[in-house]
Design an enzyme around this catalytic site. Sequence first.
Site, PDB file in Angstrom:
ATOM      1  N   HIS A 136     -22.449   8.032 -39.367  1.00 35.27           N
ATOM      2  CA  HIS A 136     -23.338   9.146 -39.701  1.00 35.27           C
ATOM      3  C   HIS A 136     -24.020   9.777 -38.485  1.00 35.27           C
ATOM      4  O   HIS A 136     -24.377  10.959 -38.518  1.00 35.27           O
ATOM      5  CB  HIS A 136     -24.390   8.682 -40.714  1.00 35.27           C
ATOM      6  CG  HIS A 136     -25.119   9.814 -41.371  1.00 35.27           C
ATOM      7  ND1 HIS A 136     -24.478  10.794 -42.093  1.00 35.27           N
ATOM      8  CD2 HIS A 136     -26.437  10.147 -41.401  1.00 35.27           C
ATOM      9  CE1 HIS A 136     -25.368  11.669 -42.547  1.00 35.27           C
ATOM     10  NE2 HIS A 136     -26.555  11.295 -42.137  1.00 35.27           N
ATOM     11  N   SER A 161     -26.566  16.263 -41.722  1.00 35.11           N
ATOM     12  CA  SER A 161     -27.221  15.453 -42.739  1.00 35.11           C
ATOM     13  C   SER A 161     -28.231  16.281 -43.548  1.00 35.11           C
ATOM     14  O   SER A 161     -27.851  17.247 -44.188  1.00 35.11           O
ATOM     15  CB  SER A 161     -27.872  14.252 -42.049  1.00 35.11           C
ATOM     16  OG  SER A 161     -28.325  13.340 -43.000  1.00 35.11           O
TER      17      SER A 161
END
Length: 419
Positions: free
Chosen positions: A387, A181
């Site tokens: 995620h 990320s």
Amino acid sequence: MDGIRLIGFMCLLSFCGCLDGAIIGPNEPVEQIIQSTWNNLELNSDLDLTTPEIIEKAGYSTETHTVITEDGYILTLHRIPGGNGSLPVLLVHGSFNDDSVWITLGKGKALAYLLADQGYDVWLANMRGTTYSKKHITLSSSDWKFWDFSFHEEGMYDVPAMITYITNMRSQPLHAYIGHSMGTSSFYVTATERPKFARMVKMMINFGPAVFINHMRSPLRPVLYLIKEFQSLLRVLFHDELFPQEFYNTLKTLLGCNLNFYRAEMCAKNLLFNPLGYDPEQLNLTQLPFIVSHIPVAVSLKTVIHIVQMIESGTPRPFDYGAAKNFLVYKSVEPPEYNQSSIANIPTAIYYGDNDLFISPIDVKMLYDILPNVIDMYEVPWPNFNHLDFVFGNDAPKLLYERVLKIMKEKYSNNVLTV
Ligand SMILES: *[C@@H]1O[C@H](CO)[C@@H](O)[C@H](O)[C@H]1NC(C)=O
Ligand SMILES: *[C@@H]1O[C@H](CO)[C@@H](O)[C@H](O)[C@H]1NC(C)=O
Ligand SMILES: *[C@@H]1O[C@H](CO)[C@@H](O)[C@H](O)[C@H]1NC(C)=O
């Protein structure tokens, strides 16, 4: 001042109240709520341990190193040292996380341990402002000025400082930089703005890369906009730190994640699935208490605003201060885009999930198109992969890490690679 702080705090809590309602939604099936059997849980004893303590408990030796950036931040690197001939790798967490994410899955599964088992020299980064990196040579973390950074500064200063420290100590290039990320956003800044440092890395591995983000599908998107809208208030309340621990504690209570009023399934849904992608099969509920006791951690207000700017502009570029200050800082009314043609030509692997509500496959494709040297581009073969499954997914070792370890070994283990 305290009065204002308190009133503002209550306002924000009521936003979170809205968020909570919106997240749970009226049509959700009635949930089986698991009330706290908390005190009996075996894992309870791990919750307050630091990253090095957890690593030691898993049976590995560990070292703590500190690195000072050019702009004075004192960063902590945790290390699981490899032998003399070992190849160094650096693991860099995303925003609202710290390095505990790399060990959450535990021995035999978590990426940090798997790399150590394969003989790598494992370094865990902690970016400025997070749990283990809240110090500065002159500023205190309660100062506004301390929080005046986004992933731009992390890429300009934190990443170069850590890479330099490790490569100097080991007298060899970093074998791989593995970012999750925002740990990839900062490397992108390094690779375009300070390519000399990026070239000290032989291979870049991206998990859910956050470089193009304007197809973000998460319900947190409006919340991020709200934070930008209310930035003046937040600045007064929290000195640019999002958020102080007491705020997160209250938020966790609302979400069902406070361990004294713990509701496992509600917490999983609110904290992980709704904002990031629904994937109950990859979440080991036994590990959830560990997860919620370690994240979220604070980020700077400027980071969140910078994220919103990137969503709005659709392109990665430095912070937009508004026309007047932009002109002073950048000599142009708009911030200039990061110079893609100067990007360091590093072998890069990209891994993404179809159900990652933060990083859409469309955005990943845009990144792929601008990178000069992609050696692996792979959608994790699990349709619900979200995620945080890159670090918390129960099957991440099979679905993802096996492939990563193979790529790291087969193509680039012999030092003949020239960048
Ligand atoms: C590693 O290198 C150091 C310094 O050169 C040496 O003292 C040490 O014995 C070596 N360790 C192993 C396991 O070879
Ligand atoms: C869930 O996590 C616990 C604690 O780390 C572990 O003992 C257990 O084996 C895990 N379950 C699965 C299905 O992986
Ligand atoms: C971008 O980088 C390239 C290659 O280093 C350089 O030739 C060019 O002048 C740069 N452009 C800007 C606007 O700085």
